[in-house]
Design a protein around this motif. Structure first.
Motif, PDB file in Angstrom:
ATOM      1  N   ALA A  31       0.834  -1.207   0.000  1.00 53.23           N
ATOM      2  CA  ALA A  31       0.000   0.000   0.000  1.00 53.23           C
ATOM      3  C   ALA A  31       0.870   1.259   0.000  1.00 53.23           C
ATOM      4  O   ALA A  31       0.571   2.239  -0.693  1.00 53.23           O
ATOM      5  CB  ALA A  31      -0.923  -0.016   1.213  1.00 53.23           C
ATOM      6  N   SER A  32       1.972   1.229   0.763  1.00 56.52           N
ATOM      7  CA  SER A  32       2.856   2.388   0.815  1.00 56.52           C
ATOM      8  C   SER A  32       3.527   2.633  -0.523  1.00 56.52           C
ATOM      9  O   SER A  32       3.637   3.781  -0.993  1.00 56.52           O
ATOM     10  CB  SER A  32       3.913   2.191   1.901  1.00 56.52           C
ATOM     11  OG  SER A  32       4.812   3.280   1.942  1.00 56.52           O
ATOM     12  N   GLY A  33       3.977   1.556  -1.183  1.00 56.98           N
ATOM     13  CA  GLY A  33       4.627   1.712  -2.482  1.00 56.98           C
ATOM     14  C   GLY A  33       3.681   2.253  -3.538  1.00 56.98           C
ATOM     15  O   GLY A  33       4.046   3.135  -4.334  1.00 56.98           O
ATOM     16  N   LEU A  34       2.459   1.751  -3.563  1.00 59.89           N
ATOM     17  CA  LEU A  34       1.472   2.239  -4.535  1.00 59.89           C
ATOM     18  C   LEU A  34       1.123   3.698  -4.272  1.00 59.89           C
ATOM     19  O   LEU A  34       0.992   4.496  -5.202  1.00 59.89           O
ATOM     20  CB  LEU A  34       0.215   1.362  -4.468  1.00 59.89           C
ATOM     21  CG  LEU A  34       0.401  -0.098  -4.902  1.00 59.89           C
ATOM     22  CD1 LEU A  34      -0.855  -0.908  -4.599  1.00 59.89           C
ATOM     23  CD2 LEU A  34       0.725  -0.171  -6.399  1.00 59.89           C
ATOM     24  N   ALA A  35       0.988   4.055  -2.988  1.00 66.27           N
ATOM     25  CA  ALA A  35       0.681   5.448  -2.647  1.00 66.27           C
ATOM     26  C   ALA A  35       1.842   6.362  -3.044  1.00 66.27           C
ATOM     27  O   ALA A  35       1.629   7.473  -3.555  1.00 66.27           O
ATOM     28  CB  ALA A  35       0.398   5.570  -1.156  1.00 66.27           C
ATOM     29  N   LEU A  36       3.078   5.898  -2.827  1.00 69.23           N
ATOM     30  CA  LEU A  36       4.238   6.722  -3.163  1.00 69.23           C
ATOM     31  C   LEU A  36       4.335   6.931  -4.663  1.00 69.23           C
ATOM     32  O   LEU A  36       4.662   8.033  -5.127  1.00 69.23           O
ATOM     33  CB  LEU A  36       5.508   6.055  -2.629  1.00 69.23           C
ATOM     34  CG  LEU A  36       6.791   6.872  -2.754  1.00 69.23           C
ATOM     35  CD1 LEU A  36       6.658   8.217  -2.050  1.00 69.23           C
ATOM     36  CD2 LEU A  36       7.972   6.092  -2.173  1.00 69.23           C
ATOM     37  N   ARG A  37       4.060   5.901  -5.455  1.00 67.47           N
ATOM     38  CA  ARG A  37       4.092   6.074  -6.916  1.00 67.47           C
ATOM     39  C   ARG A  37       2.976   6.993  -7.390  1.00 67.47           C
ATOM     40  O   ARG A  37       3.115   7.672  -8.407  1.00 67.47           O
ATOM     41  CB  ARG A  37       4.019   4.722  -7.611  1.00 67.47           C
ATOM     42  CG  ARG A  37       5.301   3.929  -7.481  1.00 67.47           C
ATOM     43  CD  ARG A  37       5.432   2.863  -8.553  1.00 67.47           C
ATOM     44  NE  ARG A  37       4.364   1.882  -8.484  1.00 67.47           N
ATOM     45  CZ  ARG A  37       4.314   0.893  -7.603  1.00 67.47           C
ATOM     46  NH1 ARG A  37       5.275   0.770  -6.691  1.00 67.47           N
ATOM     47  NH2 ARG A  37       3.329   0.029  -7.614  1.00 67.47           N
ATOM     48  N   ALA A  38       1.891   7.029  -6.660  1.00 63.77           N
ATOM     49  CA  ALA A  38       0.826   7.984  -7.007  1.00 63.77           C
ATOM     50  C   ALA A  38       1.316   9.417  -6.827  1.00 63.77           C
ATOM     51  O   ALA A  38       1.023  10.299  -7.646  1.00 63.77           O
ATOM     52  CB  ALA A  38      -0.406   7.730  -6.145  1.00 63.77           C
ATOM     53  N   THR A  39       2.103   9.663  -5.781  1.00 62.24           N
ATOM     54  CA  THR A  39       2.671  11.013  -5.595  1.00 62.24           C
ATOM     55  C   THR A  39       3.697  11.323  -6.668  1.00 62.24           C
ATOM     56  O   THR A  39       3.876  12.478  -7.052  1.00 62.24           O
ATOM     57  CB  THR A  39       3.331  11.148  -4.204  1.00 62.24           C
ATOM     58  OG1 THR A  39       4.504  10.315  -4.149  1.00 62.24           O
ATOM     59  CG2 THR A  39       2.375  10.739  -3.105  1.00 62.24           C
ATOM     60  N   ARG A  40       4.391  10.290  -7.152  1.00 66.84           N
ATOM     61  CA  ARG A  40       5.362  10.495  -8.231  1.00 66.84           C
ATOM     62  C   ARG A  40       4.672  10.929  -9.517  1.00 66.84           C
ATOM     63  O   ARG A  40       5.158  11.800 -10.234  1.00 66.84           O
ATOM     64  CB  ARG A  40       6.126   9.184  -8.472  1.00 66.84           C
ATOM     65  CG  ARG A  40       7.176   9.248  -9.565  1.00 66.84           C
ATOM     66  CD  ARG A  40       7.667   7.853  -9.922  1.00 66.84           C
ATOM     67  NE  ARG A  40       6.632   7.063 -10.575  1.00 66.84           N
ATOM     68  CZ  ARG A  40       6.756   5.779 -10.908  1.00 66.84           C
ATOM     69  NH1 ARG A  40       7.862   5.131 -10.604  1.00 66.84           N
ATOM     70  NH2 ARG A  40       5.771   5.141 -11.503  1.00 66.84           N
ATOM     71  N   GLU A  41       3.515  10.336  -9.808  1.00 59.01           N
ATOM     72  CA  GLU A  41       2.813  10.642 -11.047  1.00 59.01           C
ATOM     73  C   GLU A  41       2.103  11.989 -10.988  1.00 59.01           C
ATOM     74  O   GLU A  41       2.113  12.732 -11.963  1.00 59.01           O
ATOM     75  CB  GLU A  41       1.798   9.528 -11.357  1.00 59.01           C
ATOM     76  CG  GLU A  41       2.420   8.155 -11.551  1.00 59.01           C
ATOM     77  CD  GLU A  41       3.423   8.124 -12.683  1.00 59.01           C
ATOM     78  OE1 GLU A  41       3.228   8.862 -13.672  1.00 59.01           O
ATOM     79  OE2 GLU A  41       4.415   7.386 -12.572  1.00 59.01           O
ATOM     80  N   ASP A  42       1.478  12.297  -9.861  1.00 61.01           N
ATOM     81  CA  ASP A  42       0.747  13.565  -9.728  1.00 61.01           C
ATOM     82  C   ASP A  42       0.683  13.930  -8.255  1.00 61.01           C
ATOM     83  O   ASP A  42      -0.172  13.454  -7.515  1.00 61.01           O
ATOM     84  CB  ASP A  42      -0.662  13.446 -10.320  1.00 61.01           C
ATOM     85  CG  ASP A  42      -1.334  14.812 -10.488  1.00 61.01           C
ATOM     86  OD1 ASP A  42      -1.038  15.722  -9.690  1.00 61.01           O
ATOM     87  OD2 ASP A  42      -2.135  14.955 -11.427  1.00 61.01           O
ATOM     88  N   GLU A  43       1.625  14.763  -7.834  1.00 62.02           N
ATOM     89  CA  GLU A  43       1.750  15.098  -6.424  1.00 62.02           C
ATOM     90  C   GLU A  43       0.513  15.824  -5.900  1.00 62.02           C
ATOM     91  O   GLU A  43       0.034  15.556  -4.800  1.00 62.02           O
ATOM     92  CB  GLU A  43       2.993  15.966  -6.221  1.00 62.02           C
ATOM     93  CG  GLU A  43       3.299  16.291  -4.781  1.00 62.02           C
ATOM     94  CD  GLU A  43       4.602  17.053  -4.642  1.00 62.02           C
ATOM     95  OE1 GLU A  43       4.659  17.963  -3.772  1.00 62.02           O
ATOM     96  OE2 GLU A  43       5.553  16.755  -5.386  1.00 62.02           O
ATOM     97  N   VAL A  44      -0.033  16.742  -6.685  1.00 64.06           N
ATOM     98  CA  VAL A  44      -1.191  17.524  -6.244  1.00 64.06           C
ATOM     99  C   VAL A  44      -2.408  16.630  -6.069  1.00 64.06           C
ATOM    100  O   VAL A  44      -3.122  16.699  -5.061  1.00 64.06           O
ATOM    101  CB  VAL A  44      -1.479  18.660  -7.242  1.00 64.06           C
ATOM    102  CG1 VAL A  44      -2.755  19.406  -6.851  1.00 64.06           C
ATOM    103  CG2 VAL A  44      -0.303  19.624  -7.317  1.00 64.06           C
ATOM    104  N   ALA A  45      -2.650  15.765  -7.066  1.00 67.55           N
ATOM    105  CA  ALA A  45      -3.804  14.875  -6.979  1.00 67.55           C
ATOM    106  C   ALA A  45      -3.661  13.897  -5.821  1.00 67.55           C
ATOM    107  O   ALA A  45      -4.637  13.573  -5.136  1.00 67.55           O
ATOM    108  CB  ALA A  45      -3.966  14.119  -8.290  1.00 67.55           C
ATOM    109  N   ALA A  46      -2.435  13.426  -5.577  1.00 67.69           N
ATOM    110  CA  ALA A  46      -2.205  12.500  -4.470  1.00 67.69           C
ATOM    111  C   ALA A  46      -2.488  13.166  -3.129  1.00 67.69           C
ATOM    112  O   ALA A  46      -3.108  12.570  -2.242  1.00 67.69           O
ATOM    113  CB  ALA A  46      -0.769  11.973  -4.521  1.00 67.69           C
ATOM    114  N   ARG A  47      -2.030  14.407  -2.985  1.00 65.10           N
ATOM    115  CA  ARG A  47      -2.314  15.135  -1.743  1.00 65.10           C
ATOM    116  C   ARG A  47      -3.810  15.337  -1.570  1.00 65.10           C
ATOM    117  O   ARG A  47      -4.352  15.211  -0.457  1.00 65.10           O
ATOM    118  CB  ARG A  47      -1.598  16.480  -1.750  1.00 65.10           C
ATOM    119  CG  ARG A  47      -0.085  16.393  -1.552  1.00 65.10           C
ATOM    120  CD  ARG A  47       0.514  17.794  -1.537  1.00 65.10           C
ATOM    121  NE  ARG A  47       1.948  17.791  -1.403  1.00 65.10           N
ATOM    122  CZ  ARG A  47       2.604  17.706  -0.244  1.00 65.10           C
ATOM    123  NH1 ARG A  47       1.923  17.616   0.890  1.00 65.10           N
ATOM    124  NH2 ARG A  47       3.928  17.725  -0.216  1.00 65.10           N
ATOM    125  N   ALA A  48      -4.475  15.645  -2.659  1.00 64.07           N
ATOM    126  CA  ALA A  48      -5.924  15.862  -2.591  1.00 64.07           C
ATOM    127  C   ALA A  48      -6.665  14.590  -2.218  1.00 64.07           C
ATOM    128  O   ALA A  48      -7.759  14.643  -1.643  1.00 64.07           O
ATOM    129  CB  ALA A  48      -6.430  16.395  -3.925  1.00 64.07           C
TER     130      ALA A  48
END
Length: 354
Positions: free
Chosen positions: A196-213
């Motif tokens: 779960a942590s790895g998938l979440a981290l790659r989400a921040t890599r692809e789109d940091e703003v959307a991941a934070r949101a």
């Protein structure tokens, strides 16, 4: 029959199996050829696999380029030296060690684990400050960390030997030991990437703003990945020290930083398979260039590349790959077993009768 989701998970977890099989085949080839020089080269290449896979755990998942991992490597290497060197050697080379460390003489495996844990602890403390930054600012901060570690280890004479080499480390790392650690690093990297942590981290890599949101705590996931990454990087430092038997702070500075990042970029920074591929291909290229610098005989004539050609040609190869394959040789894709899903034919609808 397993569901499509389950089959996708099985395909994802087949990556370490494929990569480990490739490394095992590489080692078996070395054993069959029975060449001592080639065996040393294989051991060095597999130590680099542990290093670059450790680097990929953070860089590949977060997208933040780190120039500081050679610092964690140095921390692990010297920790293993403190724990495994004979007390007489430590009294000669490292006279300011505390008494409990001066008298310590651990087995090599617990010393390697302790080296990784110390590097992970330093990563936790340094990352707590560095990872509050993002992008190029974070990358510059990692380089500052590397410079700090190198400065401390190059001047702390009674504890690290400063710029004098520390010799006498047990050279127990052969191609089999290096293979075991490389396989462990690959399995751990794959497990983290699919967690779960790895998938979440790659989400921040692809789109940091959307991941934070979406409520993803980018700072926490980056810090966690850095700690795991530093653990295996520290172990790779211990393996390198016990492979060559000598430690010097300059062995863990710009040279190893450049070559590890080059391997990661050439193979493909977006995938674990790319990290391993880059190490194997560039290690082969390095060995060929080293032999070419020493001189090769072709048709009775001897040819030799000028000294220093190795670094130049590796840089050229890196530029060519970036031009032709910006995502690396693997294109960011993983090596996976393709599991076919049997199709169930739709039943024919019954025809209506009057």
């Amino acid at each position: 029959m397993p569901s499509q989701h389950a089959q996708n998970r099985l395909a994802a977890y087949s990556t370490p199996l494929i990569l480990s099989a490739v490394l095992l085949a590489f080692v078996l080839l070395v054993v069959v050829l029975d060449d001592k020089a080639l065996a040393r080269t294989a051991a060095e290449a597999l130590v680099r696999v542990t290093l670059v896979v450790g680097l990929w755990i953070f860089v590949g998942n977060s997208g933040v380029i780190s120039f500081g991992h050679a610092g964690y490597m140095a921390i692990g290497a010297y920790c293993s030296a403190w724990l495994t060197l004979k007390p007489q050697s430590k009294a000669l080379f490292l006279p300011d060690l505390p008494p409990w460390l001066m008298d310590a003489q651990w087995p090599v495996f617990p010393a390697a684990i302790a080296s990784g844990l110390l590097a992970a602890l330093v990563a936790l403390l340094s990352g707590a400050a560095i990872l509050r930054l993002s992008g190029i600012a974070a990358s510059i901060a990692t380089f500052a960390f590397l410079a700090i570690v190198n400065t401390v280890y190059s001047n702390w004479e009674g504890v690290t030997g400063a710029t004098s080499s520390v010799v006498g480390l047990a050279r127990y790392v052969d191609h089999w030991v290096a293979l075991a650690w490389a396989t462990a690093a690959i399995v751990a990297a794959n497990l983290y990437a699919n967690s779960a942590s790895g998938l979440a981290l790659r989400a921040t890599r692809e789109d940091e703003v959307a991941a934070r949101a979406s409520g993803i705590d980018m700072y926490r996931h980056r810090l966690w990945s850095l700690v795991i990454s530093a653990f295996f990087t520290g172990i790779s430092g211990a393996l390198l020290g016990h492979s060559i038997g000598v430690l010097n702070p300059d062995s863990f500075y710009l040279g190893i930083t450049f070559i590890s990042l080059a391997m990661l970029v050439v193979g493909g920074i977006g995938s674990l398979s790319g990290a391993v591929t880059g190490v194997l291909l560039l290690s082969l290229l390095i060995e060929l260039l080293v032999r070419a610098e020493r001189g090769i005989t072709v048709g009775g004539a001897e040819f030799a590349l000028p000294s220093g050609s190795q670094e130049i040609l590796i840089g050229v190869a890196m530029i060519v790959v970036l031009i032709l394959r910006p995502a690396g040789l693997t294109g960011g894709r993983e090596f996976k077993l393709r599991l076919s899903v049997p199709r169930i034919p739709l039943s024919q609808e019954p025809t209506s009768t009057n």
